[in-house]
Enzyme design. Structure first.
Site, PDB file in Angstrom:
ATOM      1  N   ASP A 226       0.846  -1.203   0.000  1.00 56.46           N
ATOM      2  CA  ASP A 226       0.000   0.000   0.000  1.00 56.46           C
ATOM      3  C   ASP A 226       0.886   1.259   0.000  1.00 56.46           C
ATOM      4  O   ASP A 226       1.822   1.356   0.805  1.00 56.46           O
ATOM      5  CB  ASP A 226      -0.858  -0.043   1.278  1.00 56.46           C
TER       6      ASP A 226
ATOM      7  N   ASP B 129      -8.666   0.946   6.370  1.00 53.22           N
ATOM      8  CA  ASP B 129      -7.684   0.761   7.443  1.00 53.22           C
ATOM      9  C   ASP B 129      -8.222   1.349   8.746  1.00 53.22           C
ATOM     10  O   ASP B 129      -8.334   0.669   9.771  1.00 53.22           O
ATOM     11  CB  ASP B 129      -6.363   1.446   7.039  1.00 53.22           C
TER      12      ASP B 129
HETATM   13  P1  13P Z   1      -8.911   4.886   5.584  1.00 54.97           P
HETATM   14  O1  13P Z   1      -8.028   5.771   6.403  1.00 54.97           O
HETATM   15  O2  13P Z   1     -10.187   5.562   5.215  1.00 54.97           O
HETATM   16  O3  13P Z   1      -9.169   3.564   6.241  1.00 54.97           O
HETATM   17  O4  13P Z   1      -8.152   4.577   4.200  1.00 54.97           O
HETATM   18  C1  13P Z   1      -7.183   3.561   4.122  1.00 54.97           C
HETATM   19  C2  13P Z   1      -6.422   3.591   2.845  1.00 54.97           C
HETATM   20  O5  13P Z   1      -6.752   4.256   1.875  1.00 54.97           O
HETATM   21  C3  13P Z   1      -5.217   2.752   2.792  1.00 54.97           C
HETATM   22  O6  13P Z   1      -4.512   2.920   1.601  1.00 54.97           O
HETATM   23  O1  G3H Z   2      -3.243   4.965   3.592  1.00 51.64           O
HETATM   24  C1  G3H Z   2      -2.573   4.668   4.570  1.00 51.64           C
HETATM   25  C2  G3H Z   2      -2.952   3.510   5.399  1.00 51.64           C
HETATM   26  O2  G3H Z   2      -4.010   3.837   6.241  1.00 51.64           O
HETATM   27  C3  G3H Z   2      -1.756   2.942   6.115  1.00 51.64           C
HETATM   28  O3  G3H Z   2      -1.431   3.672   7.253  1.00 51.64           O
HETATM   29  O4  G3H Z   2       1.005   4.060   6.865  1.00 51.64           O
HETATM   30  O5  G3H Z   2      -0.004   4.302   9.153  1.00 51.64           O
HETATM   31  O6  G3H Z   2       0.281   2.043   8.127  1.00 51.64           O
HETATM   32  P1  G3H Z   2       0.054   3.520   7.893  1.00 51.64           P
HETATM   33 ZN    ZN Z   3      -4.619   4.918   0.834  1.00 49.77          ZN
END
Ligand code: 13P
Ligand code: G3H
Ligand code: ZN
Length: 316
Positions: A81, A255
Site C-alpha cells: 500500500d 484501514d
Molecule cells: P482509511 O483511512 O479511510 O481507512 O483509508 C485507508 C487507505 O486508503 C489505505 O490505503
Molecule cells: O493509507 C494509509 C494507510 O491507512 C496505512 O497507514 O502508513 O499508518 O500504516 P500507515
Molecule cells: Zn490509501
C-alpha cells in the site's frame, strides 16, 4: 491461495468491490481471515511501509503464509500500500507480494508517469501487477469552492493518457475521500459525477478508492464513552460502495475502521477490568470483533458470497 489483484478484478468489475484491508499484526491477520471465511469473500491484504517497519517484513510474510495454510480455502492478494519506488522494487523482488502500489501522486503528471512506468516494467517482468494514483486524496472538502476542490480530484481528461503511457493495471482516483478518521468537513458524499467521467474515459479499467473507512458513529461514541476523544470523526457512507462499484471501482481501501475496532475493544475492556493486565482475553475479543467487522463490511462491498465464483473464474 495468493492471487493477483488483477485476477480478483476480472471477476468483480462492474458488479462489486474487493475489500483491501491493512494489517500490522497476528491478531488482525487472524481476524481478517476469519471474517472473510465467515462471509465467503475474496479479499486483498494491504501492507503499508509503516506496517513493514512495525514488526518486520519477514515476520509479516511468515504470519500471512501461516494464515494461508490455516485457511486453505481463502483467495487473496498480497499488496504493498502506498509504496515509493524503492519499496516497490523490494516487494517485487521478494517473491511474496502479488501486487504493489506506486504512489507518485504528489509529483507532476510527467514524473508520476515516468516513475509508475519504471515500476510497471519491473513488476510485469516478474508477474506482479501495479496500482498507481492520479489526483490527490486528503483535504478535499465539500464546503470549499468547487475550483479548489476540483484541483485535488482526479482530472478525468488525464486518466486515459496516464493508463496508456504507464501500462498500469489499476488506478487509485481521488473522488472526495481522504485518509483517516476525520473526513468531509461538509456533507458526506462522493463525487460520482467525476467517477462516471473517469469510467467513460477508461471503460472496463479497474479503479481504486482509497480513504474509504466509514468511521461508524456508534463506534466513535463507544470509544469516547470509554475515555477516548474522537469528537467530530466521520467517514464514507458504505451504502455508496455498490454505486461506486458499478462505476468501475473494484478495490476499496479500509484501514481506519479496523483501528477503531481495536481502540473500542481495548478501551472498553480495560475500563471494565481495571485490574486486568493480560493481553490474551482482550486479544481474543478483538480477533472476534474484527472478524465480525470484516464480514459485515464485505456485505456492503458486495464481495460477500463471491468466493466460489472467483474460484471458478480463476480455474478458467
Ligand atoms: P482509511 O483511512 O479511510 O481507512 O483509508 C485507508 C487507505 O486508503 C489505505 O490505503
Ligand atoms: O493509507 C494509509 C494507510 O491507512 C496505512 O497507514 O502508513 O499508518 O500504516 P500507515
Ligand atoms: Zn490509501
Amino acid at each position: 491461495m495468493i492471487v493477483t489483484t488483477k485476477d480478483l478484478f476480472k471477476a468483480a468489475y462492474g458488479k462489486y468491490a474487493i475489500g483491501a484491508y491493512n494489517i500490522n499484526n497476528a491478531e488482525q491477520i487472524i481476524g481478517l481471515f476469519e471474517g472473510n471465511m465467515q462471509s465467503k469473500a475474496p479479499f486483498i491484504i494491504q501492507i503499508s511501509k509503516g506496517a513493514r517497519k512495525y514488526t518486520s517484513t519477514i515476520m509479516l510474510e511468515g504470519l500471512i503464509r501461516s494464515a494461508d495454510q490455516m485457511y486453505p480455502d481463502a483467495i487473496f492478494a498480497v499488496h504493498l500500500d502506498h509504496g515509493d519506488e524503492e519499496t516497490c522494487y523490494d516487494c517485487i523482488n521478494s517473491g511474496f507480494y502479488s501486487s504493489v502500489m506506486i504512489d507518485a501522486s504528489s509529483k507532476p503528471f510527467d514524473e508520476n508517469v515516468a516513475i509508475t512506468k519504471r515500476v510497471v516494467d519491473a513488476a510485469h517482468a516478474k508477474g506482479l501487477v501495479v496500482e498507481a494514483e492520479l489526483g490527490q486524496l486528503g483535504g478535499v472538502e465539500e464546503h470549499v469552492t468547487v475550483s479548489e476542490a476540483d484541483a485535488k480530484l482526479t482530472d478525468p481528461d488525464s486518466v486515459k493518457e496516464f493508463v496508456e503511457k504507464t501500462g498500469v493495471d489499476s488506478l487509485a482516483v481521488a473522488i472526495g475521500t481522504s485518509h483517516g478518521a476525520f473526513k468531509f468537513s461538509g456533507s458526506q458524499s462522493l463525487h460520482f459525477d467525476v467517477l462516471a467521467e473517469i469510467q467513460k474515459r477508461v471503460p472496463g479499467f479497474p479503479l481504486v478508492m482509497h480513504g474509504s473507512s466509514s468511521v461508524p458513529q456508534e463506534e466513535v461514541a463507544r470509544i469516547n464513552a470509554a475515555g477516548g476523544n474522537l469528537a467530530g470523526a466521520k467517514g464514507v457512507d458504505d451504502n455508496q460502495f455498490l454505486q461506486a462499484a458499478k462505476l468501475g471501482v473494484t478495490k476499496i481501501n479500509i484501514d481506519t475502521d479496523g483501528r477503531l475496532v481495536w481502540t473500542r475493544v481495548h478501551r472498553e475492556y480495560f475500563k471494565e477490568h481495571p485490574e486486568a493486565f493480560d493481553f490474551r482475553p482482550v486479544g481474543k475479543i478483538f480477533m472476534s470483533e474484527y472478524a465480525n467487522f470484516i464480514a459485515a463490511k464485505n456485505v456492503k462491498l458486495g464481495s460477500a458470497g463471491q468466493l466460489e465464483e472467483v474460484r471458478k473464474v480463476l480455474k478458467g
